[in-house]
Design an enzyme around this catalytic site. Sequence first.
Site, PDB file in Angstrom:
ATOM      1  N   ALA A   1     -66.775 -16.159  19.142  1.00 53.45           N
ATOM      2  CA  ALA A   1     -67.389 -15.173  18.263  1.00 53.45           C
ATOM      3  C   ALA A   1     -68.227 -15.938  17.251  1.00 53.45           C
ATOM      4  O   ALA A   1     -67.936 -17.101  16.943  1.00 53.45           O
ATOM      5  CB  ALA A   1     -66.306 -14.367  17.556  1.00 53.45           C
TER       6      ALA A   1
ATOM      7  N   GLY B   1     -63.773 -16.278  21.582  1.00 54.41           N
ATOM      8  CA  GLY B   1     -64.260 -15.045  22.203  1.00 54.41           C
ATOM      9  C   GLY B   1     -64.959 -15.295  23.532  1.00 54.41           C
ATOM     10  O   GLY B   1     -64.986 -14.419  24.400  1.00 54.41           O
TER      11      GLY B   1
ATOM     12  N   GLU C   1     -62.266 -15.482  25.935  1.00 56.88           N
ATOM     13  CA  GLU C   1     -61.721 -14.124  26.088  1.00 56.88           C
ATOM     14  C   GLU C   1     -62.621 -13.249  26.962  1.00 56.88           C
ATOM     15  O   GLU C   1     -62.133 -12.401  27.716  1.00 56.88           O
ATOM     16  CB  GLU C   1     -61.522 -13.491  24.706  1.00 56.88           C
TER      17      GLU C   1
ATOM     18  N   GLU D   1     -58.966 -20.486  17.684  1.00 52.85           N
ATOM     19  CA  GLU D   1     -58.982 -19.621  16.490  1.00 52.85           C
ATOM     20  C   GLU D   1     -58.053 -20.114  15.381  1.00 52.85           C
ATOM     21  O   GLU D   1     -58.393 -20.043  14.202  1.00 52.85           O
ATOM     22  CB  GLU D   1     -58.587 -18.182  16.868  1.00 52.85           C
TER      23      GLU D   1
HETATM   24  N1  COA Z   1     -70.315 -19.389  15.895  1.00 49.02           N
HETATM   25  C1  COA Z   1     -71.477 -19.643  15.275  1.00 49.02           C
HETATM   26  N2  COA Z   1     -72.230 -20.723  15.548  1.00 49.02           N
HETATM   27  C2  COA Z   1     -71.779 -21.573  16.476  1.00 49.02           C
HETATM   28  C3  COA Z   1     -70.570 -21.378  17.151  1.00 49.02           C
HETATM   29  C4  COA Z   1     -69.827 -20.230  16.829  1.00 49.02           C
HETATM   30  N3  COA Z   1     -68.679 -19.932  17.445  1.00 49.02           N
HETATM   31  N4  COA Z   1     -70.379 -22.400  18.015  1.00 49.02           N
HETATM   32  C5  COA Z   1     -71.456 -23.212  17.879  1.00 49.02           C
HETATM   33  N5  COA Z   1     -72.299 -22.711  16.960  1.00 49.02           N
HETATM   34  C6  COA Z   1     -73.568 -23.273  16.505  1.00 49.02           C
HETATM   35  C7  COA Z   1     -73.382 -24.461  15.584  1.00 49.02           C
HETATM   36  O1  COA Z   1     -73.123 -24.025  14.270  1.00 49.02           O
HETATM   37  C8  COA Z   1     -74.724 -25.122  15.732  1.00 49.02           C
HETATM   38  O2  COA Z   1     -75.674 -24.409  14.971  1.00 49.02           O
HETATM   39  P1  COA Z   1     -76.708 -25.210  13.988  1.00 49.02           P
HETATM   40  O3  COA Z   1     -77.480 -26.118  14.909  1.00 49.02           O
HETATM   41  O4  COA Z   1     -77.529 -24.121  13.378  1.00 49.02           O
HETATM   42  O5  COA Z   1     -75.850 -25.965  13.028  1.00 49.02           O
HETATM   43  C9  COA Z   1     -75.071 -24.902  17.179  1.00 49.02           C
HETATM   44  O6  COA Z   1     -74.281 -23.785  17.614  1.00 49.02           O
HETATM   45  C10 COA Z   1     -74.748 -26.078  18.086  1.00 49.02           C
HETATM   46  O7  COA Z   1     -73.385 -26.404  17.891  1.00 49.02           O
HETATM   47  P2  COA Z   1     -72.879 -27.890  17.511  1.00 49.02           P
HETATM   48  O8  COA Z   1     -71.575 -27.735  16.796  1.00 49.02           O
HETATM   49  O9  COA Z   1     -73.963 -28.644  16.804  1.00 49.02           O
HETATM   50  O10 COA Z   1     -72.667 -28.498  18.958  1.00 49.02           O
HETATM   51  P3  COA Z   1     -71.673 -29.680  19.358  1.00 49.02           P
HETATM   52  O11 COA Z   1     -72.021 -30.054  20.745  1.00 49.02           O
HETATM   53  O12 COA Z   1     -71.657 -30.750  18.317  1.00 49.02           O
HETATM   54  O13 COA Z   1     -70.207 -29.015  19.328  1.00 49.02           O
HETATM   55  C11 COA Z   1     -68.588 -27.279  19.823  1.00 49.02           C
HETATM   56  C12 COA Z   1     -69.875 -28.024  20.267  1.00 49.02           C
HETATM   57  C13 COA Z   1     -68.373 -26.126  20.772  1.00 49.02           C
HETATM   58  C14 COA Z   1     -67.394 -28.253  19.892  1.00 49.02           C
HETATM   59  C15 COA Z   1     -68.756 -26.785  18.360  1.00 49.02           C
HETATM   60  O14 COA Z   1     -69.994 -26.081  18.277  1.00 49.02           O
HETATM   61  C16 COA Z   1     -67.656 -25.855  17.905  1.00 49.02           C
HETATM   62  O15 COA Z   1     -66.571 -26.288  17.586  1.00 49.02           O
HETATM   63  N6  COA Z   1     -67.975 -24.540  17.813  1.00 49.02           N
HETATM   64  C17 COA Z   1     -67.019 -23.549  17.344  1.00 49.02           C
HETATM   65  C18 COA Z   1     -66.006 -23.222  18.411  1.00 49.02           C
HETATM   66  C19 COA Z   1     -64.994 -22.229  17.897  1.00 49.02           C
HETATM   67  O16 COA Z   1     -64.220 -22.481  17.004  1.00 49.02           O
HETATM   68  N7  COA Z   1     -65.015 -21.039  18.502  1.00 49.02           N
HETATM   69  C20 COA Z   1     -64.099 -19.974  18.182  1.00 49.02           C
HETATM   70  C21 COA Z   1     -64.725 -19.030  17.242  1.00 49.02           C
HETATM   71  S1  COA Z   1     -63.604 -17.711  16.848  1.00 49.02           S
END
Ligand code: COA
Length: 260
Positions: free
Chosen positions: A66, A111, A114, A134
């Site tokens: 999400a 999400g 999910e 989460e």
């Molecule tokens: N919601 C909003 N933005 C998200 C996102 C999310 N769930 N997951 C990734 N993004 C965004 C990042 O903020 C980033 O945006 P920016 O360039 O404007 O800063 C962009 O997507 C790229 O992500 P980034 O974190 O730079 O990529 P990465 O390869 O370094 O890391 C992940 C990848 C998946 C490990 C990392 O993005 C992450 O931990 N995301 C959240 C996952 C999460 O907790 N999901 C559950 C949500 S309830």
Amino acid sequence: MPYDTIIFEINKEIAIIKLNRPEKLNALNKKMLDELDDCIKNIETNNAIYGLIITGSGNKAFAAGADISELHECNKQTGKLFSEYGSYVFKRIEQLTIPVVAAINGYALGGGCELALACHIRFASDNAKLGQPEVSLGVMPGYGASQRLPRIVGKAKAIELIISGAMIDANEAYRIGLVNNIFSQEELLAKTFEFLNTCFKNSKLAIKSSIDCINKSFEMSLLEGLHYESQQFGEICNTKDFKEGTLAYLEKRLPDFQNE
Ligand code: COA
């Protein structure tokens, strides 16, 4: 209707939805859920679509969860609505009676995982990473993982994944039964189409009724479900496909199903 956050295509009998916010790793925001909802309505009423594939744009993510910037704004009331809306859209996907396959082409987190759980079948690319992180954000799964994950991988594994927030790779997801198969990133979509087209050599009406009954098995008691199955079996025995399939067997030839 043209969409901003998803790409919707129909390839012969198979619809494909691509989650399309690659710059945000296809994170699911409210607009994407609205567009998914509209898209599912179209699919529900289009009798020429016999299968659905859901995947992510780009080669990094199916969906990384999400949208955390929207999630952050939730309070007690809006948090409940946030969860209910995603659950409603995912439930409609799950309740489709055409086969729905998640082609997980990278991160499927929160999400995103999910959404894949609401699909009937999950295929993963070899670089896929799945998880429910989460709790690391101080929240819990809200789009169905607490209910669907235990049904798919068992209670203990679901609790382990959800309370650790751990990310697992495609091999581990396959080992625990979270994904049905693994393909290379390049082959994932082609193999998913190939799987559905192989299924479509069978009667598509019988496929739909089978999925409908299996979906109902999660909502009904065993006795109710068996009763429902017998009803559907009777309906299927009333189709031309049934007569053709059984006659073709008796005549030692391939069936020519007409979906009637
Ligand atoms: N919601 C909003 N933005 C998200 C996102 C999310 N769930 N997951 C990734 N993004 C965004 C990042 O903020 C980033 O945006 P920016 O360039 O404007 O800063 C962009 O997507 C790229 O992500 P980034 O974190 O730079 O990529 P990465 O390869 O370094 O890391 C992940 C990848 C998946 C490990 C990392 O993005 C992450 O931990 N995301 C959240 C996952 C999460 O907790 N999901 C559950 C949500 S309830």
